[in-house]
Design a protein around this motif. Structure first.
Motif, PDB file in Angstrom:
ATOM      1  N   HIS A 155       0.783  -1.238   0.000  1.00  0.00           N
ATOM      2  CA  HIS A 155       0.000   0.000   0.000  1.00  0.00           C
ATOM      3  C   HIS A 155       0.813   1.284   0.000  1.00  0.00           C
ATOM      4  N   GLY A 156       2.105   1.216   0.247  1.00  0.00           N
ATOM      5  CA  GLY A 156       2.861   2.438   0.481  1.00  0.00           C
ATOM      6  C   GLY A 156       2.684   2.859   1.936  1.00  0.00           C
ATOM      7  N   ASP A 157       3.187   4.038   2.271  1.00  0.00           N
ATOM      8  CA  ASP A 157       3.160   4.467   3.673  1.00  0.00           C
ATOM      9  C   ASP A 157       1.839   5.078   4.118  1.00  0.00           C
ATOM     10  N   GLY A 158       1.044   5.606   3.208  1.00  0.00           N
ATOM     11  CA  GLY A 158      -0.150   6.338   3.599  1.00  0.00           C
ATOM     12  C   GLY A 158      -1.425   5.524   3.511  1.00  0.00           C
ATOM     13  N   HIS A 159      -1.526   4.462   4.266  1.00  0.00           N
ATOM     14  CA  HIS A 159      -2.707   3.600   4.220  1.00  0.00           C
ATOM     15  C   HIS A 159      -3.097   3.211   5.637  1.00  0.00           C
ATOM     16  N   GLU A 160      -4.407   3.041   5.871  1.00  0.00           N
ATOM     17  CA  GLU A 160      -4.862   2.716   7.224  1.00  0.00           C
ATOM     18  C   GLU A 160      -4.335   1.367   7.707  1.00  0.00           C
ATOM     19  N   SER A 161      -4.101   0.424   6.813  1.00  0.00           N
ATOM     20  CA  SER A 161      -3.528  -0.868   7.229  1.00  0.00           C
ATOM     21  C   SER A 161      -2.098  -0.689   7.718  1.00  0.00           C
ATOM     22  N   VAL A 162      -1.367   0.222   7.103  1.00  0.00           N
ATOM     23  CA  VAL A 162      -0.008   0.533   7.557  1.00  0.00           C
ATOM     24  C   VAL A 162      -0.072   1.167   8.946  1.00  0.00           C
ATOM     25  N   ALA A 163      -0.995   2.107   9.134  1.00  0.00           N
ATOM     26  CA  ALA A 163      -1.150   2.757  10.441  1.00  0.00           C
ATOM     27  C   ALA A 163      -1.527   1.728  11.510  1.00  0.00           C
ATOM     28  N   ALA A 164      -2.425   0.806  11.174  1.00  0.00           N
ATOM     29  CA  ALA A 164      -2.836  -0.230  12.125  1.00  0.00           C
ATOM     30  C   ALA A 164      -1.658  -1.125  12.496  1.00  0.00           C
ATOM     31  N   ALA A 165      -0.839  -1.486  11.511  1.00  0.00           N
ATOM     32  CA  ALA A 165       0.326  -2.335  11.784  1.00  0.00           C
ATOM     33  C   ALA A 165       1.359  -1.590  12.625  1.00  0.00           C
ATOM     34  N   ILE A 166       1.556  -0.314  12.345  1.00  0.00           N
ATOM     35  CA  ILE A 166       2.482   0.497  13.147  1.00  0.00           C
ATOM     36  C   ILE A 166       1.992   0.561  14.589  1.00  0.00           C
ATOM     37  N   ASN A 167       0.692   0.734  14.758  1.00  0.00           N
ATOM     38  CA  ASN A 167       0.097   0.753  16.097  1.00  0.00           C
ATOM     39  C   ASN A 167       0.376  -0.562  16.825  1.00  0.00           C
ATOM     40  N   LYS A 168       0.235  -1.687  16.125  1.00  0.00           N
ATOM     41  CA  LYS A 168       0.500  -3.005  16.732  1.00  0.00           C
ATOM     42  C   LYS A 168       1.977  -3.148  17.111  1.00  0.00           C
TER      43      LYS A 168
ATOM     44  N   PHE B 187       3.361   5.003  17.952  1.00  0.00           N
ATOM     45  CA  PHE B 187       2.001   5.530  18.072  1.00  0.00           C
ATOM     46  C   PHE B 187       1.890   6.900  17.404  1.00  0.00           C
ATOM     47  N   GLU B 188       2.919   7.720  17.572  1.00  0.00           N
ATOM     48  CA  GLU B 188       2.916   9.040  16.931  1.00  0.00           C
ATOM     49  C   GLU B 188       2.929   8.909  15.407  1.00  0.00           C
ATOM     50  N   GLU B 189       3.683   7.941  14.904  1.00  0.00           N
ATOM     51  CA  GLU B 189       3.731   7.700  13.459  1.00  0.00           C
ATOM     52  C   GLU B 189       2.361   7.247  12.940  1.00  0.00           C
ATOM     53  N   ALA B 190       1.714   6.339  13.651  1.00  0.00           N
ATOM     54  CA  ALA B 190       0.382   5.877  13.250  1.00  0.00           C
ATOM     55  C   ALA B 190      -0.615   7.022  13.310  1.00  0.00           C
ATOM     56  N   HIS B 191      -0.544   7.824  14.351  1.00  0.00           N
ATOM     57  CA  HIS B 191      -1.420   8.987  14.513  1.00  0.00           C
ATOM     58  C   HIS B 191      -1.268   9.941  13.336  1.00  0.00           C
ATOM     59  N   GLU B 192      -0.029  10.220  12.975  1.00  0.00           N
ATOM     60  CA  GLU B 192       0.260  11.137  11.873  1.00  0.00           C
ATOM     61  C   GLU B 192      -0.347  10.636  10.558  1.00  0.00           C
ATOM     62  N   ILE B 193      -0.217   9.357  10.290  1.00  0.00           N
ATOM     63  CA  ILE B 193      -0.779   8.786   9.058  1.00  0.00           C
ATOM     64  C   ILE B 193      -2.288   8.933   9.053  1.00  0.00           C
ATOM     65  N   LEU B 194      -2.942   8.579  10.157  1.00  0.00           N
ATOM     66  CA  LEU B 194      -4.404   8.637  10.221  1.00  0.00           C
ATOM     67  C   LEU B 194      -4.920  10.067  10.092  1.00  0.00           C
ATOM     68  N   VAL B 195      -4.271  11.022  10.757  1.00  0.00           N
ATOM     69  CA  VAL B 195      -4.697  12.418  10.665  1.00  0.00           C
ATOM     70  C   VAL B 195      -4.486  12.945   9.245  1.00  0.00           C
ATOM     71  N   ARG B 196      -3.377  12.582   8.642  1.00  0.00           N
ATOM     72  CA  ARG B 196      -3.101  13.018   7.273  1.00  0.00           C
ATOM     73  C   ARG B 196      -4.152  12.462   6.303  1.00  0.00           C
TER      74      ARG B 196
END
Length: 134
Positions: free
Chosen positions: A27-40, A58-67
């Motif tokens: 998916h690349g870096d800007g995808h909700e699955s990436v954010a979910a995996a980073i959170n895990k 968590f900050e990285e996942a937050h940044e992706i989701l907000v973006r």
């Protein structure tokens, strides 16, 4: 999830990192699955006591989701709650309380008060931060 429940944190972290690599490749870096995996990955690191590294994830996942979604995406409350728990574990009660208030505000706006068990859990977490801040 199984490795977490069994307490096999090194294996859990390894699997989370592997899943993250696959999601990023697909998916690349800007995808909700990436954010979910980073959170895990952050959860696994936090469980191992690596709080600063967990907070960074968590900050990285937050940044992706907000973006991607702004401030109204459902998984955002989970990430913010995880950030608050790291702050609690570090003894940073005022910061944890502020983060828990963000979680509550988010849930009020998106779910509504008094209709969600997770809202009640957030109230308890805020209470814990308030009590320990003294």
């Amino acid at each position: 999830e199984v490795y977490f429940k069994q307490g096999r944190l090194d294996d859990a972290l390894k699997m989370c990192k592997l899943a993250l690599r696959v999601f990023r490749r697909v998916h690349g870096d800007g995808h909700e699955s990436v954010a979910a995996a980073i959170n895990k990955v952050g959860l696994a690191l936090g469980s191992k006591g690596k709080l600063d590294r967990a907070m960074a994830k968590f900050e990285e996942a937050h940044e992706i989701l907000v973006r991607m979604y702004g401030d109204d995406q459902g998984d955002l409350a989970n990430v913010l709650g995880n950030m608050a728990r790291v702050l609690q574990e570090k003894g940073e009660w005022a910061e944890s309380m502020a983060m828990e208030e963000k979680v509550l505000d988010f849930k009020r706006r998106t779910v509504g008060a008094d209709v969600d068990e997770n809202f009640a859990i957030s109230l308890l977490n805020l209470g814990t931060s308030c009590a320990n801040q003294r």
